[in-house]
Design a protein around this motif. Structure first.
Motif, mmCIF file in Angstrom:
data_model
loop_
_atom_site.group_PDB
_atom_site.id
_atom_site.type_symbol
_atom_site.label_atom_id
_atom_site.label_comp_id
_atom_site.label_asym_id
_atom_site.label_seq_id
_atom_site.Cartn_x
_atom_site.Cartn_y
_atom_site.Cartn_z
ATOM 1 N N TYR A 158 0.837 -1.189 0.000
ATOM 2 C CA TYR A 158 0.000 0.000 0.000
ATOM 3 C C TYR A 158 0.876 1.245 0.000
ATOM 4 O O TYR A 158 1.956 1.256 0.596
ATOM 5 C CB TYR A 158 -0.920 0.028 1.226
ATOM 6 C CG TYR A 158 -2.145 -0.812 1.033
ATOM 7 C CD1 TYR A 158 -2.085 -2.189 1.203
ATOM 8 C CD2 TYR A 158 -3.346 -0.247 0.636
ATOM 9 C CE1 TYR A 158 -3.204 -2.971 0.982
ATOM 10 C CE2 TYR A 158 -4.470 -1.022 0.421
ATOM 11 C CZ TYR A 158 -4.392 -2.385 0.594
ATOM 12 O OH TYR A 158 -5.490 -3.165 0.380
ATOM 13 N N GLN B 54 -5.528 -3.345 4.308
ATOM 14 C CA GLN B 54 -5.870 -1.963 4.051
ATOM 15 C C GLN B 54 -4.883 -1.053 4.787
ATOM 16 O O GLN B 54 -4.228 -1.480 5.738
ATOM 17 C CB GLN B 54 -7.301 -1.630 4.470
ATOM 18 C CG GLN B 54 -7.680 -2.010 5.864
ATOM 19 C CD GLN B 54 -9.166 -1.749 6.133
ATOM 20 O OE1 GLN B 54 -9.767 -0.836 5.562
ATOM 21 N NE2 GLN B 54 -9.774 -2.539 6.997
ATOM 22 N N GLN B 55 -4.790 0.170 4.308
ATOM 23 C CA GLN B 55 -3.959 1.171 4.964
ATOM 24 C C GLN B 55 -4.871 2.356 5.296
ATOM 25 O O GLN B 55 -5.585 2.867 4.441
ATOM 26 C CB GLN B 55 -2.810 1.628 4.066
ATOM 27 C CG GLN B 55 -1.840 2.562 4.765
ATOM 28 C CD GLN B 55 -0.671 2.990 3.880
ATOM 29 O OE1 GLN B 55 -0.778 3.029 2.663
ATOM 30 N NE2 GLN B 55 0.447 3.326 4.490
ATOM 31 N N SER C 123 8.219 -0.964 5.780
ATOM 32 C CA SER C 123 7.808 0.345 5.272
ATOM 33 C C SER C 123 8.977 1.030 4.581
ATOM 34 O O SER C 123 10.149 0.714 4.820
ATOM 35 C CB SER C 123 7.257 1.231 6.399
ATOM 36 O OG SER C 123 8.277 1.714 7.251
ATOM 37 N N SER D 123 -1.405 -0.017 8.904
ATOM 38 C CA SER D 123 -1.997 -1.004 7.997
ATOM 39 C C SER D 123 -2.441 -2.228 8.793
ATOM 40 O O SER D 123 -1.885 -2.536 9.854
ATOM 41 C CB SER D 123 -0.982 -1.415 6.939
ATOM 42 O OG SER D 123 -1.496 -2.401 6.079
ATOM 43 N N GLU E 146 -3.898 0.655 -2.619
ATOM 44 C CA GLU E 146 -3.193 -0.575 -2.979
ATOM 45 C C GLU E 146 -2.325 -0.310 -4.199
ATOM 46 O O GLU E 146 -2.801 0.241 -5.197
ATOM 47 C CB GLU E 146 -4.203 -1.677 -3.269
ATOM 48 C CG GLU E 146 -3.556 -3.011 -3.603
ATOM 49 C CD GLU E 146 -4.592 -4.048 -4.002
ATOM 50 O OE1 GLU E 146 -5.510 -4.323 -3.190
ATOM 51 O OE2 GLU E 146 -4.493 -4.581 -5.120
ATOM 52 N N CYS F 188 5.770 -6.943 8.299
ATOM 53 C CA CYS F 188 5.414 -5.682 7.670
ATOM 54 C C CYS F 188 6.711 -4.907 7.449
ATOM 55 O O CYS F 188 7.639 -4.986 8.254
ATOM 56 C CB CYS F 188 4.479 -4.915 8.610
ATOM 57 S SG CYS F 188 4.217 -3.201 8.190
#
Lengths: 111, 115
Positions: B49, B67-68, B93, B74, B54, B91
């Motif tokens: 995301y 989802q974010q 980033s 998220s 997305e 996860c």
């Protein structure tokens, strides 16, 4: 599609030995290359990276050179320590895409 | 400490159940990636995301969704869980869409065990 191949482990060394973990890749274009390390029970940490051919990434005594002619990014360290025991992942990334990882190589260093 | 946080650290549940994994990216990072690490498949990209939208899908099952949110955290939702979904879910980033050069920073992961 793009892929990364790492030497199978485990690699077992004595403290102060020389380390090489082989990594080769298949990719179109000019990906960026990374080595990540995963210590027991922890997440992945970036160890080093190289973003173009002939770049050398280095960190904590580890080095790897982006060799486009041999499509390789081998990880080396001159003298390993017990604290280097971990799983090492080679990875590539094309612009705008996610990381593609090798299967990981377990390194075990004994004193 | 990468600055990426994930909760919970461990999760044990039964087949058929649904769970939600949460991730907070590093301050300032707009992109969030989810990866699955299992013994047989290794580390595989699931979904990305960027700023709430997305951007890319990898090997994500239809039973999984993500989802974010506006605050950039998220969530990864796993439903109708099967034994084979047991894995470590990471996860990561990064700042944005600056191309392949930017570094992805990983959280400590959520270990999911489906019994």
């Amino acid at each position: 599609g793009d892929s990364v191949t790492q030497m199978e482990g485990p690699v077992t060394l004595s403290e102060e030995a020389f380390l090489t973990i082989n990594c080769t890749y298949t990719a179109t274009g000019y990906p960026s290359l990374f080595w990540y390390v995963q210590y027991p029970g922890e997440g992945l940490q970036l160890l080093l990276k190289a973003t173009k051919a002939d770049d050398k990434g280095s960190n904590k005594g580890f080095e790897a050179t982006y060799r486009k002619e041999t499509t390789s990014f081998h990880l080396e360290k001159g003298s390993v320590q017990v604290s280097d025991s971990a799983v090492y992942f080679c990875a590539l990334r094309q612009a705008g895409t996610a990381l593609i990882f090798g299967k990981g190589t377990t390194l075990s260093v004994s004193s | 400490d990468s600055g990426v946080t994930q909760t919970p650290k461990h999760l044990i549940t039964a087949t058929g159940q649904r769970v939600t994994l949460r991730c907070s990216p590093r301050s300032g990072d707009l992109s969030v990636y989810w990866y699955q690490q299992s013994l047989d498949q290794g580390l595989q990209f699931l979904i990305q995301y960027y700023n709430g939208e997305e951007r890319a899908k990898g090997n994500i099952l239809e039973r999984f969704s993500a989802q974010q949110f506006p605050d950039l955290h998220s969530e990864l939702n796993l439903s109708s869980l099967e034994l084979g979904d047991s894995a470590l879910y990471f996860c990561a980033s990064s700042v944005g869409l600056a191309g392949g050069r930017e570094t992805q920073y990983f959280g400590p992961g959520t270990r999911l065990l489906v019994l």
